[in-house]
Design an enzyme around this catalytic site. Structure first.
Site, mmCIF file in Angstrom:
data_model
loop_
_atom_site.group_PDB
_atom_site.id
_atom_site.type_symbol
_atom_site.label_atom_id
_atom_site.label_comp_id
_atom_site.label_asym_id
_atom_site.label_seq_id
_atom_site.Cartn_x
_atom_site.Cartn_y
_atom_site.Cartn_z
ATOM 1 N N GLU A 122 0.856 -1.183 0.000
ATOM 2 C CA GLU A 122 0.000 0.000 0.000
ATOM 3 C C GLU A 122 0.883 1.221 0.000
ATOM 4 O OE1 GLU A 122 -3.187 0.627 2.677
ATOM 5 O OE2 GLU A 122 -3.643 -1.507 2.696
ATOM 6 N N ASP A 125 -5.928 9.652 9.521
ATOM 7 C CA ASP A 125 -4.631 9.227 10.041
ATOM 8 C C ASP A 125 -4.317 9.807 11.408
ATOM 9 O OD1 ASP A 125 -3.465 7.461 8.041
ATOM 10 O OD2 ASP A 125 -3.648 9.193 6.699
ATOM 11 N N TYR A 178 -11.550 -3.732 2.918
ATOM 12 C CA TYR A 178 -10.624 -3.232 3.939
ATOM 13 C C TYR A 178 -11.412 -3.068 5.237
ATOM 14 C CZ TYR A 178 -6.704 -0.344 5.676
ATOM 15 O OH TYR A 178 -5.631 0.162 6.374
#
Ligand SMILES: Cc1ncc(COP(=O)(O)O)c(C=O)c1O
Lengths: 267, 395
Positions: free
Chosen positions: A52, A63, A175
């Site tokens: 990734e 994040d 995911y």
């Protein structure tokens, strides 16, 4: 240009030979462009099955501190989106690369031109962490036409109705975000991995990969035990890439440890 | 369209703008918020609780004041909508109180907020003190420096102020930090966003809670002079006082709507906070598509303004649409001109405006061709005294 990205991802899961495919995350251009190429190569040498590749963004809302700081540093080092595409081009001959880019990175040049560039450099998949399916119709269609897998995310907060919609729409893999939170290293494990994964698997017919908060070999092994088809390791590796004088070597060692933890038992 | 989206009666898009560009983790919370909001807003008990607090606690309706010396100075009648007279000193409490009541109704025990000038942080901390809800406010370190009295106020009110050290350490990073907190604590926490920005349904909620500014102004003016204004002028940071003001007049085609952004050191310098005025490609920031300051790669650029509340590279999505449709006009005023207007209003009317509001006044001073104007005086300037005095000393 490589074969169909969606097929390439499927083949990578099939060929991993591990209990779960190992999918390291790296930040393009961190600590700088040259060293991030070395980090990518170290991931491959350490036994990664897919890679990734993060595109640094100024305002990465999904994040936590480690990856946010790496993005900031990559941008401060002058990394552009084209630089990261060049980096991808240098890696896609050797491994399936899934690019992780925020919505504005994709929308600003325009969906079609952006995907053309991904296709040109042989990127197999794309993850856009701030693009829920409500906003993704056009990107899905454009990716599908190019055989690029638009990988969707589900979270512990995702309702059943949403889960089924997302499970049907995702390409390449699903995911599964293992925690209610942003990326970052966490001690211990999420309380209930198995039910989370079982729920996800029931909602899709592509492989299911677990990410966010997996930072030790034990946690990776636990994810494999709980039935994850793939394990994504991000912040721990990004931290290693930045903190050692030879970050790439440190990343390579860690990736090898994760690979060992995920290895199939010798028959 | 999927079944999940079927029940939707809050706008998600304004023309091409708006939307919900957030991590999946937040999507169920946004849906919960939207349905709780629709439910509350159609509940007479909720509305009357808010109305009572607005009257007795916030001090509404705020006066519409005919500023005679200012009127004389510009040569036509000017009315100031006195949002500076709200409890806590700005329009921000209109939104914060409404959302805090909503948080309590949703059973959330914890509230988070971001703040630039500190006004929204103070308003949120105040509403949370009133309703006994835990409150955490994210604030950039640079803003903590320039708005120190508001930091102390929030702490006195029992809120925890979290210093944000990323980027330029101003409002953009404070919003990002608040959104990340929300991603971590979404089950227990309500995020009171401070402006008409963010993912749907926030821009619509904030607009409804702020439209009292425009609705009151319209009724007050009609009652007083029996006519509508020719122009309505409000400053635009994220765009909440302006969208609230505009909401009262948007249907009146003859009323010109003017949003005043921060030109900082000048539009040409690139150091400003005027994405609507500057134009350029739309972009995604903090969950919605709107006018933003960005580079060719889509990296969001830092804004620059003397006024912390206007120091933001994004804008509310409805404003971008009002601009494109031509219904509203967006202009920008430099730091320098805002400072002049700050002093001028203080001397003319004995009203010290917030530096944000001084931008709206400055535009009026430079464009005195109207007949009857309403200017939104979004807040009072006490919080800015130290900054203004320091700047004057250094000049
Ligand atoms: C007094 C005052 N006016 C205006 C603003 C700008 O915000 P908005 O555009 O949302 O009204 C702020 C923001 O902090 C403020 O404190």
């Amino acid at each position: 240009m490589s074969a169909d990205g969606i097929e390439r991802i499927a083949a990578a899961f099939a060929a991993s030979g591990k209990r779960s495919a190992l999918m390291p995350y790296m930040m393009g251009g961190y600590p700088d462009l040259e060293r991030s190429l070395a980090v990518g190569e170290a991931c491959i040498a350490g036994g990664a099955d897919m890679l990734e590749l993060g595109v640094p963004f100024s305002d990465p809302l999904a994040d936590g501190p480690t990856i946010h700081a790496a993005a900031t540093a990559a941008l401060a080092a002058g990394t552009s989106v084209s630089d990261v595409l060049d980096l991808a081009a240098a890696l896609t001959g050797r491994i399936a690369v899934i690019m992780m880019a925020y919505a504005n990175t994709v929308l600003t040049p325009g969906i079609e031109p952006f995907l053309d560039r991904l296709a040109d450099v042989g990127v197999s998949g794309l993850i856009v962490p701030d693009l829920p399916f409500e906003e993704s119709d056009e990107l899905e269609r454009a990716a599908e036409r190019r055989g690029i897998a638009l990988v969707a995310l589900v979270a512990p907060t995702t309702t059943d109705v949403r889960l089924h919609e997302i499970g049907a729409r995702t390409r390449g893999f699903l995911y599964v975000v293992s925690v209610t939170g942003t990326t970052g290293e966490r001690s211990g494990g999420p309380v209930s991995l198995r039910p989370l994964l079982e729920r996800a698997k029931a909602a899709t017919n592509v492989p299911v990969a677990l990410g966010f908060g997996i930072s030790t070999a034990d946690q990776a092994a636990a994810a494999a035990d709980a039935g994850a088809d793939g394990v994504i390791v991000g912040s721990r590796l990004v931290r290693a890439a930045g903190e050692d004088s030879d970050g790439a070597a440190a990343v390579g060692r860690l990736v090898a440890e994760f690979a060992t933890a995920l290895a199939a038992p010798v028959a | 369209m999927s079944a999940v989206e079927a029940r939707k009666s809050v706008p998600h898009r304004y023309g091409p703008y708006g939307g919900q560009y957030v991590p999946e983790t937040l999507m169920p919370a946004l849906a919960e918020l939207e349905s709780a909001w629709l439910d509350a807003w159609s509940d007479a008990a909720f509305r009357s609780e808010l109305a009572l607090l607005a009257r007795d606690y916030v001090g509404r309706p705020t006066p519409l004041y005919e500023a005679s010396r200012l009127s004389e100075r510009v040569g036509h009648a000017v009315y100031l909508k006195r949002e500076d007279l709200n409890h806590t000193g700005s329009h921000k409490l209109n939104n914060a109180l409404g959302q805090a009541l909503l948080a309590r109704r949703m059973g959330k025990q914890r509230v988070i907020a971001e703040t630039g000038a500190g006004q929204h942080g103070v308003a949120s901390a105040t509403a949370c003190a009133l309703l006994a809800i835990e409150c955490v406010v994210y604030m950039g370190e640079e803003d903590m420096r320039r708005q120190q009295p508001n930091v102390q106020r929030m702490e006195l009110l029992g809120a925890r102020v979290e210093a944000v050290s990323a980027g330029a350490r101003t409002l953009k990073e404070a919003v990002s930090a608040a959104i990340r907190d929300w991603v971590e604590h979404v089950d227990s926490t309500h995020y009171i966003i401070g402006s008409a920005v963010g993912p749907a349904p926030y821009p619509a909620i904030v607009r409804e809670l702020q439209r009292t500014i425009g609705d009151e102004s319209r009724a007050q003016l009609l009652g007083r002079v029996g006519r509508l204004p020719s122009r309505v002028i409000a400053c635009v940071g994220g765009g909440s006082n302006s969208i609230g003001m505009f909401a009262g007049f948007v249907e009146d085609a003859e009323v010109e709507l003017i949003g005043v952004e921060a030109a900082g050191e000048g539009l040409a310098s690139g150091r400003h906070g005027a994405p609507l005025t500057a134009g350029g490609r739309a972009g995604v920031l903090h969950g919605s598509l709107s006018a933003v300051l960005q580079d060719d790669d889509g990296q969001i650029l830092e804004a620059h303004s003397i006024s912390a509340g206007l120091d933001y590279p994004g804008s509310g999505p409805e404003h971008a649409h009002l601009r494109d449709s031509g219904r509203a006009r967006y202009v920008a005023v430099t730091d320098k001109d805002a400072l002049v207007a700050f002093r001028e209003l203080t001397r003319l009317e004995g009203i010290i405006p917030a530096l944000e509001s001084a931008h709206a006044v400055a535009w009026l001073l430079a464009n005195s061709v109207g007949e009857l104007d309403v200017v939104c005086l979004s807040g009072r300037g006490d919080k800015d005294l130290a900054e203004v005095i320091a700047l004057s000393a250094s000049r």
